[in-house]
Write a protein that holds these residues in place. Structure first.
Motif, PDB file in Angstrom:
ATOM      1  N   ALA A   1      -0.200  -0.156  -0.603  1.00 26.52           N
ATOM      2  CA  ALA A   1      -0.751   1.061  -0.010  1.00 26.52           C
ATOM      3  C   ALA A   1      -2.178   1.337  -0.456  1.00 26.52           C
ATOM      4  N   GLY A   2      -2.751   0.452  -1.268  1.00 27.58           N
ATOM      5  CA  GLY A   2      -4.142   0.609  -1.671  1.00 27.58           C
ATOM      6  C   GLY A   2      -4.356   1.359  -2.964  1.00 27.58           C
ATOM      7  N   TRP A   3      -3.309   1.558  -3.745  1.00 25.99           N
ATOM      8  CA  TRP A   3      -3.447   2.256  -5.019  1.00 25.99           C
ATOM      9  C   TRP A   3      -3.720   1.251  -6.143  1.00 25.99           C
ATOM     10  N   ASP A   4      -4.326   1.753  -7.200  1.00 24.69           N
ATOM     11  CA  ASP A   4      -4.422   1.013  -8.461  1.00 24.69           C
ATOM     12  C   ASP A   4      -3.086   1.197  -9.184  1.00 24.69           C
ATOM     13  N   VAL A   5      -2.469   0.113  -9.617  1.00 23.28           N
ATOM     14  CA  VAL A   5      -1.109   0.169 -10.151  1.00 23.28           C
ATOM     15  C   VAL A   5      -1.028  -0.537 -11.493  1.00 23.28           C
ATOM     16  N   THR A   6      -0.280   0.070 -12.414  1.00 22.60           N
ATOM     17  CA  THR A   6       0.101  -0.591 -13.651  1.00 22.60           C
ATOM     18  C   THR A   6       1.590  -0.388 -13.860  1.00 22.60           C
ATOM     19  N   VAL A   7       2.304  -1.489 -14.103  1.00 18.58           N
ATOM     20  CA  VAL A   7       3.729  -1.428 -14.426  1.00 18.58           C
ATOM     21  C   VAL A   7       3.864  -1.666 -15.929  1.00 18.58           C
ATOM     22  N   LEU A   8       4.503  -0.733 -16.612  1.00 18.75           N
ATOM     23  CA  LEU A   8       4.713  -0.833 -18.054  1.00 18.75           C
ATOM     24  C   LEU A   8       6.149  -1.272 -18.325  1.00 18.75           C
ATOM     25  N   GLU A   9       6.303  -2.308 -19.126  1.00 16.26           N
ATOM     26  CA  GLU A   9       7.631  -2.802 -19.491  1.00 16.26           C
ATOM     27  C   GLU A   9       7.683  -2.969 -21.011  1.00 16.26           C
TER      28      GLU A   9
ATOM     29  N   GLN B   1       0.895  15.021  -2.533  1.00 15.53           N
ATOM     30  CA  GLN B   1       1.927  15.175  -1.499  1.00 15.53           C
ATOM     31  C   GLN B   1       3.078  14.173  -1.632  1.00 15.53           C
ATOM     32  N   VAL B   2       2.907  13.137  -2.451  1.00 16.65           N
ATOM     33  CA  VAL B   2       3.877  12.045  -2.489  1.00 16.65           C
ATOM     34  C   VAL B   2       5.264  12.536  -2.868  1.00 16.65           C
ATOM     35  N   ALA B   3       5.384  13.340  -3.918  1.00 13.93           N
ATOM     36  CA  ALA B   3       6.693  13.779  -4.383  1.00 13.93           C
ATOM     37  C   ALA B   3       7.424  14.576  -3.307  1.00 13.93           C
ATOM     38  N   HIS B   4       6.715  15.460  -2.641  1.00 21.06           N
ATOM     39  CA  HIS B   4       7.342  16.269  -1.584  1.00 21.06           C
ATOM     40  C   HIS B   4       7.911  15.383  -0.488  1.00 21.06           C
ATOM     41  N   HIS B   5       7.121  14.445  -0.008  1.00 20.05           N
ATOM     42  CA  HIS B   5       7.591  13.587   1.076  1.00 20.05           C
ATOM     43  C   HIS B   5       8.710  12.654   0.616  1.00 20.05           C
ATOM     44  N   TYR B   6       8.615  12.186  -0.619  1.00 21.97           N
ATOM     45  CA  TYR B   6       9.636  11.284  -1.149  1.00 21.97           C
ATOM     46  C   TYR B   6      10.993  11.979  -1.211  1.00 21.97           C
TER      47      TYR B   6
ATOM     48  N   LEU C   1       8.196   4.666  -0.550  1.00 20.35           N
ATOM     49  CA  LEU C   1       6.964   5.018  -1.270  1.00 20.35           C
ATOM     50  C   LEU C   1       5.748   4.303  -0.693  1.00 20.35           C
ATOM     51  N   GLN C   2       5.930   3.079  -0.245  1.00 11.20           N
ATOM     52  CA  GLN C   2       4.808   2.370   0.368  1.00 11.20           C
ATOM     53  C   GLN C   2       4.306   3.122   1.600  1.00 11.20           C
ATOM     54  N   ALA C   3       5.245   3.565   2.435  1.00 11.14           N
ATOM     55  CA  ALA C   3       4.851   4.318   3.625  1.00 11.14           C
ATOM     56  C   ALA C   3       4.193   5.643   3.254  1.00 11.14           C
ATOM     57  N   ILE C   4       4.755   6.325   2.261  1.00 13.21           N
ATOM     58  CA  ILE C   4       4.219   7.628   1.866  1.00 13.21           C
ATOM     59  C   ILE C   4       2.850   7.487   1.222  1.00 13.21           C
TER      60      ILE C   4
END
Length: 367
Positions: free
Chosen positions: A23-31, A300-305, A289-292
């Motif tokens: 979706a064009g976001w900067d992402v970091t996955v923490l494990e 707005q993401v949480a509301h739509h999710y 989430l990708q669509a949102i």
């Protein structure tokens, strides 16, 4: 560019990382684990999950290492059919490792940080155990059934557990794409086909939480008198291949979010395994989430999710709990459920099953 931090590198976490990146976001996955290693047995990816991974762009990679599921079969211990349904849409049986590897490749190593223990979550901020502060626009908690943002309702033991395993090559014929579950009284076996004529199988039985899990000899003894493919799979399994499990779950969630945080996978909707939809719903979370994320602002993401996913997630948690009654419920409940499943007309059951196996068009629902 908005930034999302995903806490947890399991199936739902990796899939959510891909979703935000797409979706064009900067992402970091923490494990928190120091490395991602092969783990678990296998997962049934029903048509809704295959639709989700197609949206994420990894269906081809997963399918290349998976076996097709062409038919669902629910039967008794002696092989009498309770419910049988062909699957006209793509469904797959994949090892957890194969799915994990496809997700890791699609995410890319630059978006994954290993060995990161999370100490605290707050809106817009993740604090690591070493004191490092990470700022972001949105936190995604993919920390599993004991997720750090979802401790209000503890998981509860569902009253049953057992073992699951991947077999070696089976000497007998293949299963023809049939995904089978056989119900006894307070005990059941599941049997699925893998590439190379291997099997994924499980034994579930009603038992107290502290009961020792069966070894391979006990599984073989328990399978005596059951359909022969079950026994063949156990014979082809190494003694050290058994993975014990005890089923824990939570009630249907009231929300999938906390302030500044959204939850995915078991962190959001930890369910019993009776519909095979646990991982499937985590993958649906990511597809939604990708669509949102492609269409909405971070605020707005949480509301739509919640709007798009909560009702469906609650339904699966509720229906998965009811599913235990056919083999793990009281004797009267087992009788009633089996009778209902046998007698219900296809005109009534088919729309219900199709609704479960059809992922909603989340992008269209945003318009």
């Amino acid at each position: 560019m908005p930034r999302a931090i995903i806490v947890g590198g399991g199936i739902a976490g990796l899939a959510s990382g891909i979703a935000f990146a797409n979706a064009g976001w900067d992402v970091t996955v923490l494990e928190r684990a120091p490395r991602i290693e092969p783990m678990g047995a296998a997962l049934s990816l029903w048509p809704n999950a295959c639709a989700a991974i197609a949206r994420l762009g990894i269906l081809g990679a997963v399918a290349a290492a998976a076996a097709p599921i062409r038919q669902m079969l629910l039967a008794t211990k002696d092989g009498a059919t309770i419910l049988s349904r062909p699957l006209p849409d793509t469904a797959l049986l994949a090892t957890r490792t194969a799915l994990q590897n496809a997700l890791l490749v699609a995410l890319g190593p630059d978006r994954l940080r290993l060995g990161c223990e999370v100490a605290a979550l707050a809106p817009g901020r993740v604090t690591l155990a070493n004191g490092e502060l990470l700022a972001c626009d949105l936190i995604v908690d993919a920390g599993g059934i004991r997720a750090p943002s979802n401790t209000d309702v503890p998981p509860v033991y569902a009253g049953y557990g057992g073992v699951l395993a991947l077999s070696g090559r089976v000497a007998g014929p293949g299963l023809g794409g049939v995904a089978a579950e056989y119900w006894g009284r307070h005990q059941r076996f599941g049997l699925f086909e893998l590439p190379g004529n291997r099997r994924y199988w499980f034994l579930m039985r009603t038992q107290p939480a502290a009961t020792a899990m069966p070894d391979l000899a006990a599984c073989a003894a328990a399978a005596e008198g059951w359909p022969s493919p079950v026994c063949e799979a156990i014979v082809a399994t190494a003694p050290d291949a058994l993975i014990p499990f005890a089923v824990h779950a939570k009630p249907p969630p009231k929300t999938l979010c906390a302030p500044g945080i959204i939850r995915v996978g078991d962190a959001a909707h930890a369910m019993e395994p009776n519909l095979g939809q646990g991982a499937c719903q985590g993958l649906e979370d990511a597809a939604a989430l990708q669509a949102i994320a492609a269409a909405a602002t971070p605020a707005q993401v949480a509301h739509h999710y919640d709007r798009l996913r909560l009702k469906r997630a609650r339904m699966f948690v509720r229906e998965s709990a009811l599913g235990r009654l056919g083999a793990q419920g009281p004797a009267a409940a087992q009788f009633v459920m089996r009778a209902v499943l046998r007698s219900i007309p296809a005109a009534l059951s088919e729309p219900r099953l199709r609704a479960m196996h059809t992922m909603p068009d989340y992008a269209a629902r945003l318009r």
